[in-house]
Every structure is written in C-alpha cells, then in structure tokens.
Write a protein that holds these residues in place. Structure first.
Motif, mmCIF file in Angstrom:
data_model
loop_
_atom_site.group_PDB
_atom_site.id
_atom_site.type_symbol
_atom_site.label_atom_id
_atom_site.label_comp_id
_atom_site.label_asym_id
_atom_site.label_seq_id
_atom_site.Cartn_x
_atom_site.Cartn_y
_atom_site.Cartn_z
ATOM 1 N N ASN A 1 7.132 -1.426 -4.282
ATOM 2 C CA ASN A 1 8.053 -0.424 -4.837
ATOM 3 C C ASN A 1 7.563 0.979 -4.501
ATOM 4 O O ASN A 1 6.573 1.162 -3.799
ATOM 5 N N GLY A 2 8.314 1.977 -4.973
ATOM 6 C CA GLY A 2 7.983 3.363 -4.677
ATOM 7 C C GLY A 2 8.314 3.767 -3.251
ATOM 8 O O GLY A 2 7.811 4.777 -2.749
ATOM 9 N N ASN A 3 9.194 3.014 -2.600
ATOM 10 C CA ASN A 3 9.483 3.239 -1.185
ATOM 11 C C ASN A 3 10.489 4.360 -0.971
ATOM 12 O O ASN A 3 11.442 4.521 -1.735
ATOM 13 N N THR A 4 10.280 5.124 0.102
ATOM 14 C CA THR A 4 11.130 6.277 0.399
ATOM 15 C C THR A 4 11.601 6.303 1.852
ATOM 16 O O THR A 4 12.231 7.273 2.272
ATOM 17 N N GLY A 5 11.302 5.270 2.629
ATOM 18 C CA GLY A 5 11.561 5.287 4.063
ATOM 19 C C GLY A 5 12.892 4.692 4.460
ATOM 20 O O GLY A 5 13.851 4.688 3.680
ATOM 21 N N ALA A 6 12.956 4.157 5.686
ATOM 22 C CA ALA A 6 14.227 3.682 6.230
ATOM 23 C C ALA A 6 14.112 2.317 6.908
ATOM 24 O O ALA A 6 15.048 1.883 7.558
ATOM 25 N N TYR A 7 12.976 1.627 6.741
ATOM 26 C CA TYR A 7 12.715 0.402 7.497
ATOM 27 C C TYR A 7 12.564 -0.801 6.577
ATOM 28 O O TYR A 7 12.204 -0.681 5.406
ATOM 29 N N ARG A 8 12.829 -1.971 7.156
ATOM 30 C CA ARG A 8 12.525 -3.233 6.500
ATOM 31 C C ARG A 8 11.559 -4.006 7.396
ATOM 32 O O ARG A 8 11.656 -3.955 8.624
ATOM 33 N N TYR B 1 0.829 -1.201 0.000
ATOM 34 C CA TYR B 1 0.000 0.000 0.000
ATOM 35 C C TYR B 1 0.870 1.260 0.000
ATOM 36 O O TYR B 1 1.897 1.331 0.683
ATOM 37 N N GLY B 2 0.425 2.271 -0.709
ATOM 38 C CA GLY B 2 1.173 3.516 -0.797
ATOM 39 C C GLY B 2 1.382 4.194 0.538
ATOM 40 O O GLY B 2 2.389 4.897 0.731
ATOM 41 N N ARG B 3 0.458 4.009 1.490
ATOM 42 C CA ARG B 3 0.613 4.686 2.774
ATOM 43 C C ARG B 3 1.735 4.110 3.631
ATOM 44 O O ARG B 3 2.050 4.665 4.692
ATOM 45 N N LEU B 4 2.352 3.014 3.160
ATOM 46 C CA LEU B 4 3.531 2.472 3.843
ATOM 47 C C LEU B 4 4.823 2.777 3.090
ATOM 48 O O LEU B 4 5.903 2.346 3.510
ATOM 49 N N ASN B 5 4.734 3.532 2.005
ATOM 50 C CA ASN B 5 5.948 3.834 1.230
ATOM 51 C C ASN B 5 6.976 4.609 2.044
ATOM 52 O O ASN B 5 8.188 4.444 1.846
ATOM 53 N N ASN B 6 6.507 5.465 2.963
ATOM 54 C CA ASN B 6 7.471 6.229 3.770
ATOM 55 C C ASN B 6 7.978 5.420 4.957
ATOM 56 O O ASN B 6 8.784 5.922 5.749
ATOM 57 N N TRP B 7 7.538 4.181 5.094
ATOM 58 C CA TRP B 7 8.111 3.250 6.062
ATOM 59 C C TRP B 7 9.213 2.409 5.406
ATOM 60 O O TRP B 7 10.333 2.359 5.890
ATOM 61 N N TYR B 8 8.879 1.761 4.299
ATOM 62 C CA TYR B 8 9.816 0.830 3.674
ATOM 63 C C TYR B 8 10.999 1.568 3.042
ATOM 64 O O TYR B 8 10.845 2.605 2.403
ATOM 65 N N SER B 9 12.175 0.975 3.206
ATOM 66 C CA SER B 9 13.389 1.516 2.603
ATOM 67 C C SER B 9 13.378 1.327 1.092
ATOM 68 O O SER B 9 12.886 0.304 0.585
ATOM 69 N N PRO B 10 13.941 2.276 0.330
ATOM 70 C CA PRO B 10 14.047 2.091 -1.124
ATOM 71 C C PRO B 10 14.978 0.953 -1.507
ATOM 72 O O PRO B 10 15.028 0.582 -2.687
ATOM 73 N N CYS C 1 5.825 -14.663 -1.559
ATOM 74 C CA CYS C 1 5.562 -13.367 -2.166
ATOM 75 C C CYS C 1 6.647 -12.357 -1.775
ATOM 76 O O CYS C 1 6.443 -11.500 -0.909
ATOM 77 N N LEU C 2 7.790 -12.469 -2.405
ATOM 78 C CA LEU C 2 8.955 -11.653 -2.102
ATOM 79 C C LEU C 2 8.603 -10.166 -2.082
ATOM 80 O O LEU C 2 7.997 -9.636 -3.005
ATOM 81 N N GLY C 3 8.998 -9.484 -1.012
ATOM 82 C CA GLY C 3 8.723 -8.070 -0.842
ATOM 83 C C GLY C 3 7.419 -7.773 -0.142
ATOM 84 O O GLY C 3 7.204 -6.654 0.335
ATOM 85 N N TYR C 4 6.557 -8.769 -0.056
ATOM 86 C CA TYR C 4 5.241 -8.629 0.571
ATOM 87 C C TYR C 4 5.171 -9.479 1.830
ATOM 88 O O TYR C 4 5.007 -8.964 2.923
ATOM 89 N N GLY C 5 5.329 -10.794 1.666
ATOM 90 C CA GLY C 5 5.328 -11.698 2.806
ATOM 91 C C GLY C 5 4.114 -12.604 2.841
ATOM 92 O O GLY C 5 3.269 -12.600 1.943
ATOM 93 N N GLU C 6 4.030 -13.361 3.913
ATOM 94 C CA GLU C 6 2.992 -14.376 4.090
ATOM 95 C C GLU C 6 1.744 -13.770 4.727
ATOM 96 O O GLU C 6 1.839 -12.918 5.609
ATOM 97 N N TRP C 7 0.563 -14.219 4.320
ATOM 98 C CA TRP C 7 -0.681 -13.636 4.813
ATOM 99 C C TRP C 7 -0.828 -13.793 6.324
ATOM 100 O O TRP C 7 -0.306 -14.731 6.925
#
Length: 330
Positions: free
Chosen positions: A235-242, A218-227, A252-258
């Motif tokens: 994708n589209g990530n701008t944050g500092a976290y993994r 989701y786009g609202r987590l883009n500022n969480w996930y590291s680029p 589902c690489l990059g997403y994870g398990e449900w």
C-alpha cells in the motif's frame, strides 16, 4: 557472417546483433494489442559459475526459454562468454528463425570473476534476447552507488514494432544515503523510472524485468506501483505500474511469489523468502488479465557448491521469473 567468423570483432564492441523470427501484431503504424511472454533470470554467472559455459547453465537457460515460448528474455549477472554460448544454443534450438539479430549485451564490470584464469578480464553484465528481429539497443549507466560496477538499463525494440520496448536493469543493494539525501538504490530506481515514463510520454509502450533488489512492499517502490494496488501487503502506492505477479491470490496477493534464496532484507508480508526479481508494465498499457510465475531453481549445474540457502548443483541463487501480459501499442 556466422558468429564463429566474427567473434573477435563482436567481443571488442560488446554488442552482437543476432536473430529473431516472429513479427508480432500489425505494422508499427497501427494501434494494436499484443500478448507477450517475458522471461527474466539473474544467473549469478560469475558468483556461482565462474563464467563456465559447460556446467549445465547454458542448457538449463536455453531449454527454459524455448519451452516457455519467451518473446523477450532478460539476464542479470551474466558473463560475456555465457552470453555468446546462449546465442549458439538458442540457434541450435531454433529459438530465432533468423539468427542474425536477436540479442544484445551490456557490460557492467570486468572484475566479477567471470574468467579467473585469464585475469578477470571477461566482461560481466546484463543481456537481452528476443524472438523478434531487434533494432539498436538503448543503454544508460545508472547513477553511481560508489561501487566498482557500472550498473545499467538496457532497452530494445523489435524492428517491426519500434514503439514497443523491452528493458532490463539490475539495481544496487546499497541502501546508504547519497549526497543528494536519497539512498543510492532509490536514485537508481528513480532514474530507471524516468526512462520508462519518457517512453510513455512519447506514446510508446515498455515492459521492464530484472533484479530490483527491493521487495514489492518496500517504500522505495511506492512511486512505481499504481495506487490501484492498495492492500495490506502493498500500500501507499503513488505510481503508474503494475508488477505482473501482484494479482496472484495464491501467492501473497499484492506481493507475489519469492524469487531469491537467502535471508531477505526485511521479512516479507506473508513470511518466507523474498521477491526482488520483478516484471513491470504501465497500467494504462495493460489490456485484460496478466500473470507471472516464479520457477523452481534447477539443480542440474555441476560444480556449484551448495549452501544452507540452496542445494549443490543449483543453477542460480535466484529463480527464473516468467510473465504474460497483453499491452496496447501505438
């Protein structure tokens, strides 16, 4: 003084300090790398259990915590009575060696059906447990989503390692636009992120786990996930976290398990059910490999009616999520 001698006082204050045992790493003054096992579960303590402490939920949770050797534990949607019952059961299982300072509870609502026979007056909220003795909890109320529940962020630190923080939160599902032009859930996510970043700015380390009510893509987590995570599924990530499950090529690489039953808000990039229960650590604090796992939902809880999304006896409509990471502290 044991819990059964002070329950009335503890219930009034909404906070009980209750035990821990193993001191990680070196003294707080030294820069160290420490490996932690993290365990997170939205238990739907009112929705599915009506606040029950005797239908199998407490045993299922406590046994999993013990078996997974969890260093830090977070619960969302837990009733206060269930919190105290877990304290007692974890003591019986010798989860903390010292049983005087290992848990914290943050109430968010008195109207969620935790004790319907008593007028719904039993608090409902988040809880944190730790194998290690804890300092005082830091608590913040999240920006309002206009609903009756005061959603929160709770963080704790081991007394022997005060620069290490473990946090939990539960983000709103309200995706309407707030007066400031952002969505209510975005405002809450931004608030929590600001507190995590404040720890980093102070030279501290923080891991956070909880129900984010947002899928990883989701786009609202883009500022969480590291680029540094930039693939088709996220994708589209701008944050500092993994997120500790974002490197699992088998799920589902990059997403994870449900992690949650029911129909997700949007179709996950690899299909199937949605992932909204997440564990984040800042990339600059991660050392080496990290991992996460989403555990099958136990059906050992009596009195829970099944639905098309989950079978009768299900202990939650969310899976337990575990994670393991080594982080740099100090």
């Amino acid at each position: 003084m044991r819990l059964n001698k002070r329950i009335a006082v503890a219930a009034a204050t909404m906070l009980l300090a209750v035990g821990a045992a193993i001191t990680p790493g070196a003294p707080a003054s030294a820069a160290v790398n420490v490996k932690y096992n993290v365990w997170v579960w939205n238990v739907a303590g009112a929705k599915l259990h009506g606040g029950s402490t005797t239908n199998g939920l407490i045993d299922a949770a406590a046994s999993s915590i013990k078996n997974r050797a969890a260093d830090f534990v977070a619960f969302n949607e837990i009733c206060e009575g269930q919190y105290y019952a877990l304290i007692a059961r974890l003591r019986e299982l010798n989860y903390p060696t010292d049983d005087s300072n290992f848990a914290r509870f943050t109430p968010s609502s008195n109207t969620e059906g935790c004790a319907p026979g008593a007028g719904n007056t039993q608090p409902f909220g988040n809880a944190v447990f730790s194998r290690f003795p804890l300092g005082g909890a830091q608590r913040w109320t999240l920006p309002s989503d206009t609903g009756p529940e005061a959603l929160s962020l709770t963080c704790v630190a081991p007394t022997a390692q005060p620069k290490m923080h473990f946090c939990t939160t539960h983000i709103s599902t309200n995706n309407d636009t707030a007066p400031n032009g952002k969505k209510y859930n975005e405002n809450q996510l931004d608030f929590v992120l600001s507190k995590m970043e404040a720890y980093n700015s102070a030279g501290d380390t923080a891991i956070i786990g909880g129900d984010f009510n947002a899928q990883p893509n989701y786009g609202r987590l883009n500022n969480w996930y590291s680029p540094t995570l930039n693939i088709a599924n996220n994708n589209g990530n701008t944050g500092a976290y993994r997120e500790l499950d974002d490197n699992d090529s088998g799920n589902c690489l990059g997403y994870g398990e449900w992690t949650a039953t029911g129909t997700p808000g949007a179709t996950p990039p690899c299909g199937g059910l949605g992932k909204i229960d997440l564990i984040f650590a800042r990339k600059n604090r991660l050392v080496g490999a990290y991992s996460s796992d989403s555990l099958s939902i136990s059906t050992a809880c009596s009195g829970v009616a099944g639905t098309s999304a989950y079978p009768a006896g299900s202990c939650s409509d969310h899976r337990i999520v575990t994670g393991t990471a080594t982080v740099s502290i100090g």
